[in-house]
Design a protein around this motif. Structure first.
Motif, PDB file in Angstrom:
ATOM      1  N   ALA A  55     -10.050 -21.681  67.826  1.00  0.00           N
ATOM      2  CA  ALA A  55      -8.668 -21.196  67.798  1.00  0.00           C
ATOM      3  C   ALA A  55      -8.648 -19.736  67.380  1.00  0.00           C
ATOM      4  CB  ALA A  55      -7.820 -22.024  66.835  1.00  0.00           C
ATOM      5  N   ILE A  56      -7.840 -18.949  68.082  1.00  0.00           N
ATOM      6  CA  ILE A  56      -7.691 -17.527  67.798  1.00  0.00           C
ATOM      7  C   ILE A  56      -6.292 -17.293  67.252  1.00  0.00           C
ATOM      8  CG2 ILE A  56      -7.760 -15.206  68.790  1.00  0.00           C
ATOM      9  CD1 ILE A  56      -9.511 -16.418  71.029  1.00  0.00           C
ATOM     10  N   ALA A  57      -6.224 -16.675  66.080  1.00  0.00           N
ATOM     11  CA  ALA A  57      -4.946 -16.376  65.440  1.00  0.00           C
ATOM     12  C   ALA A  57      -4.763 -14.869  65.344  1.00  0.00           C
ATOM     13  CB  ALA A  57      -4.884 -17.018  64.054  1.00  0.00           C
ATOM     14  N   GLY A  58      -3.534 -14.458  65.098  1.00  0.00           N
ATOM     15  CA  GLY A  58      -3.218 -13.045  64.956  1.00  0.00           C
ATOM     16  C   GLY A  58      -1.752 -12.822  65.222  1.00  0.00           C
ATOM     17  N   GLU A  59      -1.260 -11.672  64.806  1.00  0.00           N
ATOM     18  CA  GLU A  59       0.141 -11.346  65.031  1.00  0.00           C
ATOM     19  C   GLU A  59       0.433 -11.218  66.524  1.00  0.00           C
ATOM     20  OE1 GLU A  59       0.789  -7.736  62.882  1.00  0.00           O
ATOM     21  OE2 GLU A  59       1.368  -8.795  61.047  1.00  0.00           O
ATOM     22  N   ASN A  60       1.720 -11.278  66.874  1.00  0.00           N
ATOM     23  CA  ASN A  60       2.109 -11.004  68.254  1.00  0.00           C
ATOM     24  C   ASN A  60       1.647  -9.601  68.628  1.00  0.00           C
ATOM     25  OD1 ASN A  60       3.436 -13.479  68.483  1.00  0.00           O
ATOM     26  ND2 ASN A  60       5.350 -12.645  67.690  1.00  0.00           N
ATOM     27  N   GLY A  61       1.024  -9.484  69.794  1.00  0.00           N
ATOM     28  CA  GLY A  61       0.528  -8.189  70.239  1.00  0.00           C
ATOM     29  C   GLY A  61      -0.885  -7.889  69.802  1.00  0.00           C
ATOM     30  N   ALA A  62      -1.506  -8.808  69.047  1.00  0.00           N
ATOM     31  CA  ALA A  62      -2.879  -8.574  68.600  1.00  0.00           C
ATOM     32  C   ALA A  62      -3.884  -8.669  69.740  1.00  0.00           C
ATOM     33  CB  ALA A  62      -3.249  -9.561  67.496  1.00  0.00           C
ATOM     34  N   GLY A  63      -3.530  -9.401  70.789  1.00  0.00           N
ATOM     35  CA  GLY A  63      -4.424  -9.515  71.936  1.00  0.00           C
ATOM     36  C   GLY A  63      -4.963 -10.915  72.162  1.00  0.00           C
ATOM     37  N   LYS A  64      -4.351 -11.921  71.552  1.00  0.00           N
ATOM     38  CA  LYS A  64      -4.825 -13.294  71.730  1.00  0.00           C
ATOM     39  C   LYS A  64      -4.753 -13.721  73.192  1.00  0.00           C
ATOM     40  CE  LYS A  64      -1.782 -15.066  68.947  1.00  0.00           C
ATOM     41  NZ  LYS A  64      -1.040 -13.799  68.664  1.00  0.00           N
ATOM     42  N   SER A  65      -3.605 -13.476  73.822  1.00  0.00           N
ATOM     43  CA  SER A  65      -3.444 -13.890  75.219  1.00  0.00           C
ATOM     44  C   SER A  65      -4.402 -13.140  76.138  1.00  0.00           C
ATOM     45  CB  SER A  65      -1.996 -13.676  75.672  1.00  0.00           C
ATOM     46  OG  SER A  65      -1.118 -14.527  74.973  1.00  0.00           O
ATOM     47  N   THR A  66      -4.696 -11.885  75.819  1.00  0.00           N
ATOM     48  CA  THR A  66      -5.653 -11.126  76.627  1.00  0.00           C
ATOM     49  C   THR A  66      -7.026 -11.767  76.562  1.00  0.00           C
ATOM     50  OG1 THR A  66      -4.433  -9.075  76.240  1.00  0.00           O
ATOM     51  CG2 THR A  66      -6.718  -8.862  76.947  1.00  0.00           C
ATOM     52  N   VAL A  67      -7.416 -12.236  75.386  1.00  0.00           N
ATOM     53  CA  VAL A  67      -8.698 -12.924  75.246  1.00  0.00           C
ATOM     54  C   VAL A  67      -8.705 -14.202  76.077  1.00  0.00           C
ATOM     55  CG1 VAL A  67     -10.238 -14.097  73.631  1.00  0.00           C
ATOM     56  CG2 VAL A  67      -9.154 -11.954  72.967  1.00  0.00           C
ATOM     57  N   LEU A  68      -7.630 -14.979  75.984  1.00  0.00           N
ATOM     58  CA  LEU A  68      -7.579 -16.236  76.723  1.00  0.00           C
ATOM     59  C   LEU A  68      -7.618 -16.002  78.228  1.00  0.00           C
ATOM     60  CD1 LEU A  68      -6.979 -17.401  73.933  1.00  0.00           C
ATOM     61  CD2 LEU A  68      -5.112 -18.727  74.933  1.00  0.00           C
ATOM     62  N   LYS A  69      -6.884 -15.009  78.702  1.00  0.00           N
ATOM     63  CA  LYS A  69      -6.856 -14.728  80.144  1.00  0.00           C
ATOM     64  C   LYS A  69      -8.199 -14.189  80.630  1.00  0.00           C
ATOM     65  CE  LYS A  69      -1.869 -13.942  80.110  1.00  0.00           C
ATOM     66  NZ  LYS A  69      -0.765 -12.948  80.145  1.00  0.00           N
ATOM     67  N   THR A  70      -8.831 -13.381  79.798  1.00  0.00           N
ATOM     68  CA  THR A  70     -10.170 -12.898  80.140  1.00  0.00           C
ATOM     69  C   THR A  70     -11.138 -14.073  80.270  1.00  0.00           C
ATOM     70  OG1 THR A  70      -9.803 -10.784  79.034  1.00  0.00           O
ATOM     71  CG2 THR A  70     -12.088 -11.445  79.367  1.00  0.00           C
ATOM     72  N   ALA A  71     -11.059 -15.019  79.333  1.00  0.00           N
ATOM     73  CA  ALA A  71     -11.930 -16.194  79.383  1.00  0.00           C
ATOM     74  C   ALA A  71     -11.659 -17.032  80.623  1.00  0.00           C
ATOM     75  CB  ALA A  71     -11.744 -17.032  78.121  1.00  0.00           C
ATOM     76  N   ALA A  72     -10.387 -17.131  81.023  1.00  0.00           N
ATOM     77  CA  ALA A  72     -10.038 -17.947  82.191  1.00  0.00           C
ATOM     78  C   ALA A  72     -10.644 -17.401  83.479  1.00  0.00           C
ATOM     79  CB  ALA A  72      -8.524 -18.043  82.321  1.00  0.00           C
ATOM     80  N   ALA A  73     -10.906 -16.087  83.510  1.00  0.00           N
ATOM     81  CA  ALA A  73     -11.472 -15.465  84.717  1.00  0.00           C
ATOM     82  C   ALA A  73     -12.997 -15.459  84.717  1.00  0.00           C
ATOM     83  CB  ALA A  73     -10.953 -14.031  84.835  1.00  0.00           C
ATOM     84  N   ALA A  74     -13.610 -16.137  83.741  1.00  0.00           N
ATOM     85  CA  ALA A  74     -15.068 -16.064  83.595  1.00  0.00           C
ATOM     86  C   ALA A  74     -15.821 -16.788  84.697  1.00  0.00           C
ATOM     87  CB  ALA A  74     -15.473 -16.640  82.238  1.00  0.00           C
ATOM     88  N   TYR A  75     -15.209 -17.814  85.307  1.00  0.00           N
ATOM     89  CA  TYR A  75     -15.926 -18.662  86.259  1.00  0.00           C
ATOM     90  C   TYR A  75     -15.135 -18.782  87.557  1.00  0.00           C
ATOM     91  CZ  TYR A  75     -18.389 -20.248  82.022  1.00  0.00           C
ATOM     92  OH  TYR A  75     -19.111 -20.310  80.858  1.00  0.00           O
ATOM     93  N   ARG A  76     -15.810 -19.219  88.596  1.00  0.00           N
ATOM     94  CA  ARG A  76     -15.139 -19.604  89.843  1.00  0.00           C
ATOM     95  C   ARG A  76     -15.143 -21.123  89.931  1.00  0.00           C
ATOM     96  NH1 ARG A  76     -19.102 -21.193  93.349  1.00  0.00           N
ATOM     97  NH2 ARG A  76     -21.209 -20.365  92.972  1.00  0.00           N
TER      98      ARG A  76
END
Length: 492
Positions: A55-76
């Protein structure tokens, strides 16, 4: 972390992770880390995933969603599953009239079996490069839009007028229905999903009758969608969920985490979550908690092993005291409080003491505090058995707090503690000797309390033991120097 609230399903998961890790019997496909450069303020920071449920925590705007979206693009998507979606960086990070996405590098570290490897997705200018190098793996992504009411997504009036519409319907198995029932603590007689346009519509049945997403609460709606996703996720999948706790009350959050641990264990699925909830964080082992801290100038620090208390202290709007002391656990916090209260009661009112996790986390925070990268003044307080590092002060002594008190004191000391507890010294000494037979010194206070009977709380044992130790056992010069060091950080 409150161990009484931690799900029992974490134990087999932790055991298998420690024993099998990346083997064929464990998690032969595992995303270890992502490094993000040139995207939404990220400048090469790395986020590691150190447990099957992270689980990744942090304030709004910290970049949590960016990490999740980056991870989602890792595979085909696997070729043998043609209906499964492949996520691309452009799905999440498109050019818009206001943003041009270029000079971006997404670096992935992963395991395929016991072998580690890495690759990059790059967008130097107009198009992404590196797509053919991606390995195949089933990936599922649930973003925050899942909690929007269905009528806001497809138009309530439009579908409500179609009284005869039933759509493509898929029945839930007993296993899936029972999972939903456990999370929501509600009895369902049936459950199914119907597809309408781009929205999956959950339809549930109870003793009162059948009802759809239109008449479900947001939490029930979101959880039905999640259960539907999990029922179709193949073994070794990567499942990514933004704001896992959305619309669920604390008990439901804990029950949901219990189900995720069980699925991760049985299906060898890797979960990456984002959260703002202490109830989610407290269910996870230390290595599974990640906090993204945004510095004053926009840079990011990735902190591992944080406690729920620490995460919440950085995400709230409460006015903080003049100085925050970060220590490992509540036992250290009680000892620090006793030392300061005995030496300088006025100082105690000017500080707050927050347990944050293992010594490595305390040292990281001490360094960040020294570099003025944390909000407000703060320092790390290390246990006596740790090497002193920048931005930190060390508790007097030579051992961990429990060992310092239980192993380096004499019978006269325990006479005083027994008087405070209201028990016989002989009974207390017997209880202490029995407790010290346990290998885990963190459990000693609890065992002493158990041996003394229901009238003595575990917290009371340690509070009184630490208070007497700080007043009667610690060298007065060492105690004064400890407080002086803290004052130096407060006034410096």
């Amino acid at each position: 972390m409150n161990s009484a609230r931690v799900s029992k399903t974490i134990r087999p998961l932790t055991s298998d992770w420690n024993m099998e890790r990346y083997s064929e019997k464990g998690w032969p496909q595992f995303l270890d880390a992502v490094t993000i450069s040139g995207l939404r303020g990220w400048t090469g920071e790395t986020v590691e995933f150190r447990f099957p449920v992270t689980a990744i925590a942090g304030e709004n705007g910290a970049g949590k969603s960016t990490v999740l979206k980056t991870a989602a693009a890792a595979y085909r998507a696997p070729d043998k599953l043609p209906a499964m979606r492949t996520f691309y960086p452009d799905d999440f990070f498109p050019n818009t009239p206001w943003e041009v996405v270029e000079k971006v590098n997404l670096h992935y570290q992963f395991h395929l079996g016991v072998s580690g490897d890495s690759y990059d997705l790059r967008k130097p200018s107009k198009r992404w490069r590196g797509m053919p190098e991606r390995k195949s793996r089933p990936v599922f992504f649930l973003d925050i839009s899942r909690i929007q009411p269905i009528d806001t997504l497809i138009g309530y009036g439009k579908i409500a007028k179609q009284a005869t519409f039933r759509g493509d319907e898929t029945e839930f198995s007993d296993t899936d229905r029972n999972m939903l029932a456990r999370i929501m603590n509600k009895s369902y007689t049936a459950g199914k999903m119907a597809k309408y346009e781009q929205k999956q519509i959950g339809i549930l049945s109870t003793a009162e009758g059948e009802y759809s997403n239109f008449h479900q609460g947001a939490g029930e709606d979101a959880t039905t969608d999640l259960v539907n996703l999990l029922r179709t996720a193949p073994r070794n999948s990567l499942v990514i969920i933004d704001e896992i706790e959305s619309s669920l009350h604390p008990r439901a959050q804990r029950r949901l985490m219990s189900e995720l641990f069980s699925i991760a264990h049985k299906q060898r699925i890797q979960f990456i979550l984002s959260t703002h909830s202490p109830y989610i964080l407290e269910q996870l082992p230390t290595e599974a908690r990640v906090y993204i801290q945004v510095e004053r100038h926009g840079n990011r620090d990735v902190i591992y092993g944080v406690t729920p208390d620490f995460a919440m202290s950085l995400m709230d709007d409460v006015d903080h005291t003049e100085l925050t002391l970060y220590c490992e656990d509540k036992e250290a916090a009680v000892m620090i409080d006793a030392l300061i209260s005995n030496e300088s009661p006025d100082l105690r009112r000017r500080i707050s003491i927050t347990p944050v996790g293992p010594a490595s986390t305390v040292k990281t925070l001490g360094q960040l505090a020294d570099e003025e990268k944390l909000p407000g003044k703060s320092i790390g307080i290390l246990d006596a058995d740790q090497d002193l590092t920048i931005g930190c002060v060390r508790i007097p002594g030579t051992s961990a707090p429990e060992r310092e008190v239980f192993e380096n004191t004499d019978e006269n000391y325990w006479d005083v503690v027994a008087l405070r507890l209201g028990v016989r010294t002989g009974d207390l000494l017997d209880a202490v000797e029995d407790a010290k037979r346990l290998e885990n010194h963190h459990a000693w206070s609890r065992r002493v309390a158990e041996n003394l009977g229901p009238r003595v709380r575990t917290d009371r044992v340690w509070e009184d033991a630490a208070a007497v130790w700080s007043q009667e056992v610690v060298d007065s010069a060492d105690r004064a120097q400890f407080v002086k060091d803290i004052l130096g950080h407060l006034d410096g």
